[in-house]
Design an enzyme around this catalytic site. Structure first.
Site, PDB file in Angstrom:
ATOM      1  N   ARG A  51       5.418   6.684  12.699  1.00 37.41           N
ATOM      2  CA  ARG A  51       6.480   7.540  12.172  1.00 37.41           C
ATOM      3  C   ARG A  51       6.520   7.578  10.651  1.00 37.41           C
ATOM      4  O   ARG A  51       6.604   8.650  10.050  1.00 37.41           O
ATOM      5  CB  ARG A  51       7.853   7.069  12.699  1.00 37.41           C
ATOM      6  CG  ARG A  51       8.216   7.588  14.061  1.00 37.41           C
ATOM      7  CD  ARG A  51       9.040   6.578  14.834  1.00 37.41           C
ATOM      8  NE  ARG A  51       8.297   5.339  15.007  1.00 37.41           N
ATOM      9  CZ  ARG A  51       7.373   5.177  15.963  1.00 37.41           C
ATOM     10  NH1 ARG A  51       7.134   6.134  16.802  1.00 37.41           N
ATOM     11  NH2 ARG A  51       6.700   4.042  16.058  1.00 37.41           N
ATOM     12  N   THR A  52       6.480   6.412  10.024  1.00 31.12           N
ATOM     13  CA  THR A  52       6.634   6.388   8.567  1.00 31.12           C
ATOM     14  C   THR A  52       5.483   7.109   7.876  1.00 31.12           C
ATOM     15  O   THR A  52       5.695   7.992   7.039  1.00 31.12           O
ATOM     16  CB  THR A  52       6.732   4.938   8.059  1.00 31.12           C
ATOM     17  OG1 THR A  52       7.841   4.291   8.699  1.00 31.12           O
ATOM     18  CG2 THR A  52       6.960   4.908   6.558  1.00 31.12           C
ATOM     19  N   LYS A  80     -12.363  -6.263   0.858  1.00 30.00           N
ATOM     20  CA  LYS A  80     -13.334  -6.921  -0.015  1.00 30.00           C
ATOM     21  C   LYS A  80     -12.661  -7.920  -0.950  1.00 30.00           C
ATOM     22  O   LYS A  80     -13.322  -8.542  -1.781  1.00 30.00           O
ATOM     23  CB  LYS A  80     -14.084  -5.883  -0.843  1.00 30.00           C
ATOM     24  CG  LYS A  80     -14.774  -4.808  -0.025  1.00 30.00           C
ATOM     25  CD  LYS A  80     -15.374  -3.735  -0.933  1.00 30.00           C
ATOM     26  CE  LYS A  80     -15.967  -2.593  -0.137  1.00 30.00           C
ATOM     27  NZ  LYS A  80     -16.492  -1.522  -1.024  1.00 30.00           N
ATOM     28  N   ARG A 101       2.803   0.394   2.493  1.00 29.78           N
ATOM     29  CA  ARG A 101       3.260  -0.617   3.454  1.00 29.78           C
ATOM     30  C   ARG A 101       2.296  -1.791   3.389  1.00 29.78           C
ATOM     31  O   ARG A 101       1.069  -1.605   3.363  1.00 29.78           O
ATOM     32  CB  ARG A 101       3.294  -0.055   4.875  1.00 29.78           C
ATOM     33  CG  ARG A 101       3.549  -1.141   5.931  1.00 29.78           C
ATOM     34  CD  ARG A 101       3.794  -0.565   7.300  1.00 29.78           C
ATOM     35  NE  ARG A 101       5.068   0.143   7.333  1.00 29.78           N
ATOM     36  CZ  ARG A 101       5.570   0.700   8.435  1.00 29.78           C
ATOM     37  NH1 ARG A 101       4.918   0.625   9.576  1.00 29.78           N
ATOM     38  NH2 ARG A 101       6.726   1.322   8.386  1.00 29.78           N
ATOM     39  N   HIS A 129      12.736  -2.091   4.066  1.00 30.91           N
ATOM     40  CA  HIS A 129      12.128  -0.810   4.456  1.00 30.91           C
ATOM     41  C   HIS A 129      13.102   0.292   4.041  1.00 30.91           C
ATOM     42  O   HIS A 129      13.741   0.926   4.871  1.00 30.91           O
ATOM     43  CB  HIS A 129      11.895  -0.789   5.964  1.00 30.91           C
ATOM     44  CG  HIS A 129      11.001   0.318   6.442  1.00 30.91           C
ATOM     45  ND1 HIS A 129      10.696   1.420   5.668  1.00 30.91           N
ATOM     46  CD2 HIS A 129      10.364   0.507   7.639  1.00 30.91           C
ATOM     47  CE1 HIS A 129       9.905   2.227   6.356  1.00 30.91           C
ATOM     48  NE2 HIS A 129       9.680   1.689   7.549  1.00 30.91           N
TER      49      HIS A 129
END
Length: 305
Positions: A51-52, A80, A101, A129
């Site tokens: 969703r986000t 890496k 995120r 959030h």
């Protein structure tokens, strides 16, 4: 330049303006069809998202902008060993605004300190959030016509639930709200969250869902988050601690609104979807429009914002 790292980064008035703008966009989406033409949004998702990430991408494309980014740490140079600071320095060369995120608390703050473009925190571990909080506030306001004087129940994983931490913190800014916390002992909300504001302490009570659901105006369900557990046995033991069923809803107010940041696992029975009080899919839809308003605000020159 401004960032959105924490749910309190915007004032009550600014949050209200964003909600009103999102409602205007819903009523007339063509009005912002060119608002981000020539602009690029970078989506840096070191953790999975549906969703986000997709709502941000859909928001940017709907405003005439473009999207670059990745949907997993393994798809970036983080695999890496590249640091968040170096990643955001590079991305700042290619994009006008960034959504990130990350599984580590504080990663968004590190990014913002090293970025030359606005950074939106799309979830940093079990911390915050804030763009989901804007979605939640918009949904509550659309249903209740206010953000004050509400009894809000939070149920499920309140320890690691960053959406819970963010929404709780935001709602303490509005007067006369009360909170009911329902969770297993092992997943109780950390004291630093609900004691951060002295106004909230006296407004919190604990209880079993069946005993307290009748008091609630809003019930915010959350899943037990498998990815936050170090011990699989603990997850299995706790994952089905609270399941919202039609029978439990029989004890709730007729105008209760059931929200969930999604994804759900077993914590809301599918039969509840047919109940008029189930508002979590409407909540998900609102996410696109409030994020359109957010992107528009953060991309405006400071003199216009």
């Amino acid at each position: 330049m401004r960032h959105l790292l924490d749910p309190t980064d915007f004032s009550i008035n600014e949050t209200g303006e964003l909600i009103r703008r999102a409602e205007e966009i819903i009523a007339n989406p063509s009005a912002v069809a060119d608002a981000c033409r020539g602009k690029i949004l970078a989506t840096l998702f070191f953790e999975p998202s549906t969703r986000t990430r997709l709502s941000f991408e859909s928001a940017m494309i709907s405003m005439g902008g473009h999207v670059i980014g990745f949907a997993g740490a393994e798809l970036s140079s983080a695999a890496k060993g590249e640091s968040v600071a170096d990643t955001i320095r590079m991305v700042s060369c290619y994009a006008d605004i960034c959504v990130m995120r990350h599984p580590k608390e504080g990663a968004a703050l590190v990014a913002a300190k090293n970025s030359s473009i606005p950074v939106i925190n799309a979830g940093d571990g079990g911390h915050q959030h804030p763009s989901q909080t804007l979605t939640d506030l918009m949904t509550i306001h659309s249903l209740k016509k206010r953000l004050n004087g509400l009894t809000v129940g939070f149920c499920g994983d309140l320890k690691f639930g960053r959406t819970v931490h963010s929404l709780f913190r935001a709602l303490t800014l509005y007067p006369d709200n009360r909170f009911i916390l329902v969770s297993p002992r092992e997943l109780q909300m950390p004291e630093y969250v609900y004691r951060a504001d002295s106004r909230a302490i006296a407004c919190v009570e604990f209880g079993n869902l069946e005993d307290v659901i009748g008091k609630m105006d809003i019930l915010y369900m959350t899943r037990v988050q498998r990815e936050r557990f170090f011990n699989e046995a603990d997850y299995v033991r706790l994952k089905d601690s609270y399941i919202l069923t039609k029978e439990k809803l029989d004890h709730a107010k007729p105008d209760l609104a059931v929200l969930h940041p999604l994804p759900r696992v077993n914590e809301i029975a599918v039969e509840v979807d047919k109940d008029d009080r189930a508002k979590y899919f409407e909540q998900a839809r609102n996410g696109k429009f409030i994020r359109m308003a957010l992107i528009e605000k953060l991309l405006k020159p400071e003199t216009e914002a």
